[in-house]
Design a protein around this motif. Structure first.
Motif, PDB file in Angstrom:
ATOM      1  N   ALA A   1       0.587  -1.174   0.003  1.00 16.11           N
ATOM      2  CA  ALA A   1       0.236  -0.112   0.195  1.00 16.11           C
ATOM      3  C   ALA A   1       1.456   1.366  -0.051  1.00 16.11           C
ATOM      4  CB  ALA A   1      -0.924  -0.038   1.465  1.00 16.11           C
ATOM      5  N   LEU A   2       1.908   1.365   1.040  1.00 19.47           N
ATOM      6  CA  LEU A   2       2.816   2.207   1.138  1.00 19.47           C
ATOM      7  C   LEU A   2       3.284   2.629  -0.093  1.00 19.47           C
ATOM      8  CD1 LEU A   2       4.404   4.883   2.847  1.00 19.47           C
ATOM      9  CD2 LEU A   2       5.574   3.217   3.814  1.00 19.47           C
TER      10      LEU A   2
ATOM     11  N   ALA B   1      -0.821   5.603   7.400  1.00 19.26           N
ATOM     12  CA  ALA B   1      -1.369   7.223   7.946  1.00 19.26           C
ATOM     13  C   ALA B   1      -0.535   7.510   5.963  1.00 19.26           C
ATOM     14  CB  ALA B   1       0.415   7.371   8.267  1.00 19.26           C
ATOM     15  N   ALA B   2       0.168   7.152   5.953  1.00 13.69           N
ATOM     16  CA  ALA B   2       0.575   7.769   4.063  1.00 13.69           C
ATOM     17  C   ALA B   2      -0.150   7.773   3.080  1.00 13.69           C
ATOM     18  CB  ALA B   2       1.439   6.556   3.560  1.00 13.69           C
ATOM     19  N   VAL B   3      -1.625   6.555   3.515  1.00 15.41           N
ATOM     20  CA  VAL B   3      -2.689   6.472   2.806  1.00 15.41           C
ATOM     21  C   VAL B   3      -3.538   7.871   2.976  1.00 15.41           C
ATOM     22  CG1 VAL B   3      -5.427   5.106   2.252  1.00 15.41           C
ATOM     23  CG2 VAL B   3      -2.383   4.307   1.967  1.00 15.41           C
ATOM     24  N   VAL B   4      -3.860   7.749   3.916  1.00 17.57           N
ATOM     25  CA  VAL B   4      -4.227   8.851   4.599  1.00 17.57           C
ATOM     26  C   VAL B   4      -4.361  10.535   4.148  1.00 17.57           C
ATOM     27  CG1 VAL B   4      -5.694  10.437   6.492  1.00 17.57           C
ATOM     28  CG2 VAL B   4      -5.021   7.613   6.514  1.00 17.57           C
ATOM     29  N   ILE B   5      -2.759  10.478   4.175  1.00 17.18           N
ATOM     30  CA  ILE B   5      -2.256  11.830   3.800  1.00 17.18           C
ATOM     31  C   ILE B   5      -2.294  12.097   2.208  1.00 17.18           C
ATOM     32  CG2 ILE B   5       0.389  13.569   3.622  1.00 17.18           C
ATOM     33  CD1 ILE B   5       1.071  11.526   6.771  1.00 17.18           C
ATOM     34  N   ALA B   6      -1.683  11.093   1.387  1.00 17.16           N
ATOM     35  CA  ALA B   6      -1.953  11.093   0.387  1.00 17.16           C
ATOM     36  C   ALA B   6      -2.994  11.273  -0.228  1.00 17.16           C
ATOM     37  CB  ALA B   6      -1.584   9.856  -0.396  1.00 17.16           C
ATOM     38  N   THR B   7      -4.411  11.122   0.392  1.00 19.57           N
ATOM     39  CA  THR B   7      -5.619  11.053   0.673  1.00 19.57           C
ATOM     40  C   THR B   7      -5.723  12.920  -0.115  1.00 19.57           C
ATOM     41  OG1 THR B   7      -6.304   8.550   1.274  1.00 19.57           O
ATOM     42  CG2 THR B   7      -8.597  10.725   0.170  1.00 19.57           C
ATOM     43  N   LEU B   8      -5.782  12.773   1.547  1.00 26.95           N
ATOM     44  CA  LEU B   8      -5.559  14.576   1.992  1.00 26.95           C
ATOM     45  C   LEU B   8      -4.720  15.506   0.756  1.00 26.95           C
ATOM     46  CD1 LEU B   8      -5.467  15.186   5.007  1.00 26.95           C
ATOM     47  CD2 LEU B   8      -7.679  14.879   4.130  1.00 26.95           C
ATOM     48  N   VAL B   9      -3.644  14.820   0.303  1.00 26.08           N
ATOM     49  CA  VAL B   9      -2.419  15.654  -0.521  1.00 26.08           C
ATOM     50  C   VAL B   9      -3.433  15.946  -2.132  1.00 26.08           C
ATOM     51  CG1 VAL B   9      -0.966  16.007  -2.304  1.00 26.08           C
ATOM     52  CG2 VAL B   9      -0.482  15.664   0.807  1.00 26.08           C
ATOM     53  N   LEU B  10      -3.745  14.335  -2.525  1.00 24.08           N
ATOM     54  CA  LEU B  10      -4.621  14.941  -3.714  1.00 24.08           C
ATOM     55  C   LEU B  10      -5.817  15.234  -3.243  1.00 24.08           C
ATOM     56  CD1 LEU B  10      -3.959  10.432  -5.485  1.00 24.08           C
ATOM     57  CD2 LEU B  10      -3.118  12.576  -6.433  1.00 24.08           C
ATOM     58  N   ALA B  11      -6.667  15.444  -2.577  1.00 27.26           N
ATOM     59  CA  ALA B  11      -7.416  15.662  -2.982  1.00 27.26           C
ATOM     60  C   ALA B  11      -7.595  17.509  -2.799  1.00 27.26           C
ATOM     61  CB  ALA B  11      -8.386  15.267  -1.987  1.00 27.26           C
ATOM     62  N   ARG B  12      -7.129  17.889  -1.626  1.00 25.94           N
ATOM     63  CA  ARG B  12      -6.799  19.389  -1.267  1.00 25.94           C
ATOM     64  C   ARG B  12      -5.478  20.326  -0.914  1.00 25.94           C
ATOM     65  NH1 ARG B  12     -12.188  19.807  -0.031  1.00 25.94           N
ATOM     66  NH2 ARG B  12     -12.921  17.645   1.246  1.00 25.94           N
TER      67      ARG B  12
ATOM     68  N   SER C   1      -6.141   5.387  -6.805  1.00 30.06           N
ATOM     69  CA  SER C   1      -6.168   6.207  -5.379  1.00 30.06           C
ATOM     70  C   SER C   1      -6.067   5.542  -4.109  1.00 30.06           C
ATOM     71  CB  SER C   1      -8.186   6.249  -5.561  1.00 30.06           C
ATOM     72  OG  SER C   1      -8.874   5.125  -4.954  1.00 30.06           O
ATOM     73  N   PRO C   2      -5.761   6.292  -3.593  1.00 35.87           N
ATOM     74  CA  PRO C   2      -4.894   5.831  -2.015  1.00 35.87           C
ATOM     75  C   PRO C   2      -6.164   4.879  -1.355  1.00 35.87           C
ATOM     76  CG  PRO C   2      -4.843   7.683  -2.102  1.00 35.87           C
ATOM     77  CD  PRO C   2      -5.660   7.828  -3.524  1.00 35.87           C
TER      78      PRO C   2
END
Lengths: 308, 358
Positions: B71-72, B209-220, B296-297
């Motif tokens: 996943a990472l 944590a990486a998945v959460v951060i990546a989701t935020l970075v991609l979307a926000r 998508s993360p």
């Protein structure tokens, strides 16, 4: 170095260069038609496993070689359906073929690990093969080598001396314009992909039938990828593929000799040589290239979706 | 016969989400036929591959431990692939991250006093090593236009050989009876276990944590927006003035950093020492995971769990049913092919026109 030792070295270089050359020629045709096939490694390794298995079962090297090429064609057909017919991403599809090919080759070859066959027979012309210095070099190779050289000439002639070759190159440069002209973009691309698969499979069969000659899992060891690099290195020209393959084959042989001679470097550094040489070659090529002008077929890797 | 593809005007989100599931079902069906052809019961194989690993606590933990690096790495690769940059050398970046991060673990072996800084330093060094290693193909592409596909892949072999040399040579445990491995790391250089007596280590949390951060970075974030625009329409991105070169380097750094972090997390977590080989091909499998998760993360997290499940199941099948591990690999390759095919079918309307060819 005596004449005979020199001949020995040259013979081993040619043996190392042949699979790279055959696989790269096939990929060259596919790329000239505009399709980037990253599945060469998978088609090659599947060709190696299938070729060896069939050769063991039938006892015929020729049947094995044909089966190896056939296995490459089968995997290439799947790749063609994905990328040419369904317009899927070429890079990802090619990677899928490499992973699939590695897995399938393991299944096909499982019961043949550890078996040995005689290597493919070498040409033996009475009076000529025995000539000192050049006899074995010119008249003592196996059939794969001669076929590979024939393939270089054939591909060159096809691409630059026939109408079909011109059509193929035009499609690789601009699929929209050629489609508008009524040329059969996807048919040509599909056939080019199949040809590439056949060459990759044959190159793999050479490894397991003539070069080593046995089957070991993942025995291609990245040669399919080096063949891909070779196409770029050769600026998509068949004759330069021949020269490049000899150069890369030379690097492989040099590494083996250096390892045997026990020079100061660790074995791993020497094993890394062909891969580093590939990167270096790509860099030098880019440095030497005219600014802005790319030698690659203009539509290489781009997706074509006809409608209406 | 001609096969026409016309882009679907409005793609249904349900179909987008369903197409990987459909591809998975077809792959399982084909796998079942192959298993039957090999003379084993497809039903038994299905249970061993997909059900058995879920039924015991230890195998569930193994699935999570396999899924975490996948996943990472795949999350990092999603940035690359979305931006049409083809870093396929994550395996090498993983190895380099593990090697250089692990080096700190070897160097600090037996150290006394305050050792709280050791583990964070290892993680940082591993991440940076992966990042720098990924920037080699990145810079070559930006400066000279060298194909990143080939250079990043060639560097995988170089990284593997480097690790092999280091683990057998300079970093070998001198008191290790000539075994080709380093000293076992001190506790200060190990990722802590999440629960006493279990195998689950903190690397799983890092991946989540990486998945959460990546989701935020991609979307926000603007960076995420840039990546998405370049992926959706390179022309529009150029009109918007987004720099190709900067983006290329950024996505290489992100994906290399993620792979490097995954590498050191594997070394400091599961393995606990340097060995000549530290990866069963995570970097390549992650490419499948990235596409299976539709780049998508969150999708990648699900895909990583599925692929990890088949891998653990494959190990079980090797023991229980004598099915070779290559079957798992072939299955994963086939799955990727089918996912790509299904994706095309959800993107285009396919019509068969008799008579003519194109």
């Amino acid at each position: 170095m005596s004449l005979d030792v020199m001949e020995m070295v040259l013979v081993t270089i040619i043996a190392a260069a042949t699979p790279l050359m055959i696989a790269a020629l096939g990929e060259l045709v596919a790329e000239r038609a505009g399709v980037l096939n990253l599945g060469v490694e998978g088609m090659m390794v599947l060709g190696a496993a299938t070729g060896f298995a069939v050769a063991v079962e039938t006892g015929s090297t020729l049947t094995g070689a044909i089966a190896g090429a056939g296995a490459g064609v089968a995997l290439a057909a799947l790749f063609g359906i994905l990328t040419v017919v369904l317009s899927a991403n070429q890079v990802a599809s090619g990677l899928a073929m490499t992973i699939l090919g590695l897995g399938l080759s393991g299944l096909v070859g499982a019961s043949y690990v550890g078996l040995k066959r005689d290597p493919a027979p070498h040409l033996d012309v009475p009076g000529l093969t025995g000539l000192p210095g050049i006899g074995r070099l010119v008249f003592g190779q196996d059939g794969f080598v001669y076929f590979g050289l024939f393939l270089v000439a054939a591909v060159w002639w096809f691409l630059w001396r026939t109408r079909a070759g011109l059509v193929l190159r035009a499609i690789g440069d601009d699929h929209t314009a050629t489609h508008a002209l009524g040329l059969k973009v996807r048919k040509v691309r599909f056939l080019a992909v199949l040809f590439g698969g056949a060459c990759a499979g044959l190159a793999g069969a050479y490894l397991s039938l003539a070069y080593t000659p046995f089957w070991a899992p993942a025995m291609t060891a990245g040669r399919g990828w080096i063949a891909l690099a070779l196409v770029v290195f050769a600026s998509w020209r068949p004759l330069r593929v021949l020269a490049g393959a000899l150069l890369f084959g030379g690097a492989t042989v040099l590494q083996l000799h250096a390892q045997a001679a026990g020079i100061g470097l660790p074995g791993q550094a020497l094993s890394a040589l062909p891969y580093l040489a590939t990167i270096l070659a790509l860099v030098l090529l880019s440095l030497g290239k005219r600014q802005g002008g790319s030698l690659a077929p203009a539509a290489l890797g781009r997706v074509f979706t006809p409608h209406r | 016969m001609r096969i026409d593809l016309s882009p679907r005007a409005n793609r249904s989100p349900a179909m987008d989400a369903l197409s990987p599931v459909l591809a998975f079902a077809v792959a399982v069906a084909i796998g079942g036929i192959v298993v039957a052809a090999m003379g084993r019961s497809p039903a038994a194989a299905f249970v061993t591959y997909f059900v058995a690993p879920l039924s015991e606590v230890w195998s569930l933990q193994e699935v999570a431990l396999k899924a975490a690096p996948l996943a990472l790495i795949a999350t990092g690769l999603a940035f690359c692939f979305r931006a049409n940059i083809w870093n396929i050398g994550a395996e090498g970046q993983f190895v380099v991250g593990g090697l250089f991060g692990g080096w700190i673990g070897v160097a600090t072996h037996g150290m006394t006093g305050n050792t709280l800084w050791v583990l964070p330093l290892m993680l940082v060094v591993g991440t940076l090593a992966g990042m720098i290693y990924a920037l080699i193909p990145g810079l070559l592409k930006v400066w000279l236009g060298v194909s990143e596909i080939l250079t990043s892949l060639m560097l995988v072999y170089v990284a593997e050989l480097l690790l092999d040399y280091m683990a057998r040579g300079p970093l070998r445990d001198p008191a290790g009876f000539n075994f080709p491995q380093s000293v076992t790391f001190d506790d200060a250089a190990r990722l802590p276990y999440l629960m006493e007596g279990d195998t689950l280590h903190a690397g799983v949390v890092v991946a989540l944590a990486a998945v959460v951060i990546a989701t935020l970075v991609l979307a926000r974030t603007l960076f995420g927006f840039t990546v998405r625009v370049v992926g959706a329409s390179p022309r529009a991105a150029r009109f918007a003035g987004f720099s190709d070169a900067r983006l290329t380097l950024a996505v290489f750094a992100v994906s290399g950093g993620a792979a490097g972090l995954a590498g050191i997390a594997e070394v400091a977590g599961k393995i606990g020492q340097l060995q000549p080989s530290i990866s069963p091909g995570y970097g390549f499998t992650a490419i499948i995971v990235a596409f299976l998760g539709r780049l998508s993360p969150v999708g990648i997290l699900v895909a990583a769990l599925v692929i990890a499940l088949t891998t653990i199941g494959g190990e079980g099948a090797q023991i229980d049913l004598k099915l070779p591990l290559d079957l798992t690999r072939a299955f994963q390759g086939l799955l990727l092919a089918l996912v790509l095919g299904a994706d095309a079918l959800s993107r285009y309307r396919v019509r068969f026109v008799p008579g003519v060819t194109t």
